[in-house]
Scaffold this motif. Sequence first.
Motif, PDB file in Angstrom:
ATOM      1  N   THR A   5       0.819  -1.210   0.000  1.00 25.12           N
ATOM      2  CA  THR A   5       0.000   0.000   0.000  1.00 25.12           C
ATOM      3  C   THR A   5       0.851   1.258   0.000  1.00 25.12           C
ATOM      4  O   THR A   5       0.411   2.294  -0.455  1.00 25.12           O
ATOM      5  CB  THR A   5      -0.950   0.027   1.215  1.00 25.12           C
ATOM      6  N   LYS A   6       2.079   1.191   0.501  1.00 25.87           N
ATOM      7  CA  LYS A   6       2.940   2.363   0.554  1.00 25.87           C
ATOM      8  C   LYS A   6       3.223   2.907  -0.836  1.00 25.87           C
ATOM      9  O   LYS A   6       3.325   4.109  -1.036  1.00 25.87           O
ATOM     10  CB  LYS A   6       4.244   2.014   1.267  1.00 25.87           C
ATOM     11  N   GLN A   7       3.323   2.046  -1.815  1.00 28.50           N
ATOM     12  CA  GLN A   7       3.611   2.459  -3.181  1.00 28.50           C
ATOM     13  C   GLN A   7       2.523   3.369  -3.738  1.00 28.50           C
ATOM     14  O   GLN A   7       2.788   4.228  -4.554  1.00 28.50           O
ATOM     15  CB  GLN A   7       3.737   1.248  -4.089  1.00 28.50           C
ATOM     16  N   HIS A   8       1.307   3.171  -3.332  1.00 31.65           N
ATOM     17  CA  HIS A   8       0.185   3.880  -3.924  1.00 31.65           C
ATOM     18  C   HIS A   8      -0.451   4.871  -2.956  1.00 31.65           C
ATOM     19  O   HIS A   8      -1.560   5.315  -3.173  1.00 31.65           O
ATOM     20  CB  HIS A   8      -0.857   2.884  -4.418  1.00 31.65           C
ATOM     21  N   ARG A   9       0.269   5.235  -1.931  1.00 29.62           N
ATOM     22  CA  ARG A   9      -0.261   6.163  -0.943  1.00 29.62           C
ATOM     23  C   ARG A   9       0.023   7.599  -1.382  1.00 29.62           C
ATOM     24  O   ARG A   9       1.135   7.936  -1.762  1.00 29.62           O
ATOM     25  CB  ARG A   9       0.396   5.877   0.407  1.00 29.62           C
ATOM     26  N   PRO A  37       9.758  15.469  -7.671  1.00 31.80           N
ATOM     27  CA  PRO A  37       8.565  14.890  -8.309  1.00 31.80           C
ATOM     28  C   PRO A  37       7.417  15.895  -8.394  1.00 31.80           C
ATOM     29  O   PRO A  37       7.190  16.674  -7.476  1.00 31.80           O
ATOM     30  CB  PRO A  37       8.191  13.730  -7.379  1.00 31.80           C
ATOM     31  N   LYS A  38       6.708  15.859  -9.493  1.00 35.10           N
ATOM     32  CA  LYS A  38       5.549  16.727  -9.690  1.00 35.10           C
ATOM     33  C   LYS A  38       4.367  16.203  -8.877  1.00 35.10           C
ATOM     34  O   LYS A  38       4.220  14.998  -8.683  1.00 35.10           O
ATOM     35  CB  LYS A  38       5.143  16.767 -11.168  1.00 35.10           C
ATOM     36  N   GLN A  39       3.545  17.132  -8.445  1.00 32.00           N
ATOM     37  CA  GLN A  39       2.353  16.734  -7.706  1.00 32.00           C
ATOM     38  C   GLN A  39       1.302  16.193  -8.663  1.00 32.00           C
ATOM     39  O   GLN A  39       1.368  16.422  -9.871  1.00 32.00           O
ATOM     40  CB  GLN A  39       1.782  17.896  -6.900  1.00 32.00           C
ATOM     41  N   ILE A  40       0.344  15.499  -8.109  1.00 35.74           N
ATOM     42  CA  ILE A  40      -0.757  14.916  -8.870  1.00 35.74           C
ATOM     43  C   ILE A  40      -2.024  15.664  -8.483  1.00 35.74           C
ATOM     44  O   ILE A  40      -2.309  15.831  -7.288  1.00 35.74           O
ATOM     45  CB  ILE A  40      -0.905  13.412  -8.542  1.00 35.74           C
ATOM     46  N   ASN A  41      -2.770  16.110  -9.474  1.00 39.00           N
ATOM     47  CA  ASN A  41      -4.020  16.810  -9.208  1.00 39.00           C
ATOM     48  C   ASN A  41      -5.080  15.790  -8.803  1.00 39.00           C
ATOM     49  O   ASN A  41      -5.382  14.872  -9.556  1.00 39.00           O
ATOM     50  CB  ASN A  41      -4.452  17.581 -10.455  1.00 39.00           C
ATOM     51  N   LEU A  42      -5.642  15.974  -7.621  1.00 37.21           N
ATOM     52  CA  LEU A  42      -6.665  15.061  -7.125  1.00 37.21           C
ATOM     53  C   LEU A  42      -8.068  15.556  -7.439  1.00 37.21           C
ATOM     54  O   LEU A  42      -9.046  14.875  -7.154  1.00 37.21           O
ATOM     55  CB  LEU A  42      -6.515  14.878  -5.609  1.00 37.21           C
ATOM     56  N   GLY A  43      -8.169  16.735  -7.982  1.00 38.21           N
ATOM     57  CA  GLY A  43      -9.463  17.322  -8.289  1.00 38.21           C
ATOM     58  C   GLY A  43      -9.626  18.634  -7.535  1.00 38.21           C
ATOM     59  O   GLY A  43      -9.174  18.768  -6.402  1.00 38.21           O
ATOM     60  N   GLY A  44     -10.234  19.591  -8.181  1.00 33.21           N
ATOM     61  CA  GLY A  44     -10.375  20.891  -7.561  1.00 33.21           C
ATOM     62  C   GLY A  44      -9.005  21.495  -7.305  1.00 33.21           C
ATOM     63  O   GLY A  44      -8.152  21.525  -8.174  1.00 33.21           O
ATOM     64  N   ARG A  45      -8.785  21.949  -6.092  1.00 30.21           N
ATOM     65  CA  ARG A  45      -7.490  22.533  -5.729  1.00 30.21           C
ATOM     66  C   ARG A  45      -6.647  21.572  -4.896  1.00 30.21           C
ATOM     67  O   ARG A  45      -5.675  21.978  -4.279  1.00 30.21           O
ATOM     68  CB  ARG A  45      -7.730  23.827  -4.956  1.00 30.21           C
ATOM     69  N   SER A  46      -7.010  20.311  -4.871  1.00 28.28           N
ATOM     70  CA  SER A  46      -6.293  19.320  -4.071  1.00 28.28           C
ATOM     71  C   SER A  46      -5.195  18.653  -4.891  1.00 28.28           C
ATOM     72  O   SER A  46      -5.443  18.171  -5.994  1.00 28.28           O
ATOM     73  CB  SER A  46      -7.245  18.240  -3.561  1.00 28.28           C
ATOM     74  N   GLU A  51       3.825   8.577  -2.558  1.00 27.89           N
ATOM     75  CA  GLU A  51       4.882   8.327  -1.584  1.00 27.89           C
ATOM     76  C   GLU A  51       6.062   7.620  -2.233  1.00 27.89           C
ATOM     77  O   GLU A  51       7.220   7.906  -1.915  1.00 27.89           O
ATOM     78  CB  GLU A  51       4.345   7.519  -0.404  1.00 27.89           C
ATOM     79  N   GLN A  52       5.800   6.743  -3.161  1.00 25.88           N
ATOM     80  CA  GLN A  52       6.864   6.021  -3.865  1.00 25.88           C
ATOM     81  C   GLN A  52       7.776   7.003  -4.601  1.00 25.88           C
ATOM     82  O   GLN A  52       8.998   6.843  -4.596  1.00 25.88           O
ATOM     83  CB  GLN A  52       6.254   5.024  -4.841  1.00 25.88           C
ATOM     84  N   ASP A  53       7.199   8.028  -5.226  1.00 25.52           N
ATOM     85  CA  ASP A  53       7.997   9.027  -5.937  1.00 25.52           C
ATOM     86  C   ASP A  53       8.888   9.800  -4.969  1.00 25.52           C
ATOM     87  O   ASP A  53      10.053  10.076  -5.272  1.00 25.52           O
ATOM     88  CB  ASP A  53       7.100  10.011  -6.693  1.00 25.52           C
ATOM     89  N   ILE A  54       8.345  10.141  -3.802  1.00 20.36           N
ATOM     90  CA  ILE A  54       9.110  10.880  -2.804  1.00 20.36           C
ATOM     91  C   ILE A  54      10.232  10.002  -2.259  1.00 20.36           C
ATOM     92  O   ILE A  54      11.376  10.451  -2.108  1.00 20.36           O
ATOM     93  CB  ILE A  54       8.202  11.390  -1.667  1.00 20.36           C
ATOM     94  N   ASP A  55       9.918   8.741  -1.979  1.00 26.62           N
ATOM     95  CA  ASP A  55      10.941   7.812  -1.477  1.00 26.62           C
ATOM     96  C   ASP A  55      12.068   7.640  -2.495  1.00 26.62           C
ATOM     97  O   ASP A  55      13.243   7.613  -2.126  1.00 26.62           O
ATOM     98  CB  ASP A  55      10.321   6.452  -1.144  1.00 26.62           C
ATOM     99  N   LEU A  56      11.723   7.533  -3.771  1.00 23.04           N
ATOM    100  CA  LEU A  56      12.732   7.381  -4.815  1.00 23.04           C
ATOM    101  C   LEU A  56      13.592   8.633  -4.904  1.00 23.04           C
ATOM    102  O   LEU A  56      14.817   8.552  -5.013  1.00 23.04           O
ATOM    103  CB  LEU A  56      12.066   7.090  -6.159  1.00 23.04           C
ATOM    104  N   TRP A  57      12.968   9.815  -4.835  1.00 27.64           N
ATOM    105  CA  TRP A  57      13.716  11.074  -4.872  1.00 27.64           C
ATOM    106  C   TRP A  57      14.696  11.138  -3.705  1.00 27.64           C
ATOM    107  O   TRP A  57      15.853  11.508  -3.877  1.00 27.64           O
ATOM    108  CB  TRP A  57      12.752  12.264  -4.833  1.00 27.64           C
ATOM    109  N   MET A  58      14.235  10.740  -2.521  1.00 27.27           N
ATOM    110  CA  MET A  58      15.109  10.756  -1.344  1.00 27.27           C
ATOM    111  C   MET A  58      16.281   9.790  -1.519  1.00 27.27           C
ATOM    112  O   MET A  58      17.418  10.116  -1.180  1.00 27.27           O
ATOM    113  CB  MET A  58      14.305  10.414  -0.087  1.00 27.27           C
ATOM    114  N   ALA A  59      16.009   8.618  -2.050  1.00 23.25           N
ATOM    115  CA  ALA A  59      17.075   7.636  -2.274  1.00 23.25           C
ATOM    116  C   ALA A  59      18.086   8.156  -3.292  1.00 23.25           C
ATOM    117  O   ALA A  59      19.303   7.975  -3.118  1.00 23.25           O
ATOM    118  CB  ALA A  59      16.476   6.312  -2.747  1.00 23.25           C
TER     119      ALA A  59
END
Length: 97
Positions: A5-9, A37-46, A51-59
């Motif tokens: 689940t961490k990959q898709h959080r 990593p670029k953010q993902i638009n969740l709809g509206g202004r969200s 998390e996987q992208d952030i973890d990879l960037w940190m690594a």
Amino acid sequence: MPDQTKQHRFLRIRHVLEKVGLSRAQIYKLMGLSEFPKQINLGGRSVAWLEQDIDLWMAERHHASRQPKADALRKKWEEGLRKISLATPASQAVRLT
């Protein structure tokens, strides 16, 4: 068993800030430079980040911080080759493969 689940959080900005230790301004500046990593638009202004992208960037940042001497030497070597190839007439150039 790994946590699948961490990959898709999704992480909202406050969690990204906590996780990477950067300010909001730094994150958006790095995004503008295509270095975060670029953010993902969740709809509206969200928006959120995977998390996987952030973890990879940190690594990648961790790896890069451990490789500065190797990278500097490689860059210096490549610059030396470039100087040699510019100084050598094409008829005398030696092909390195």
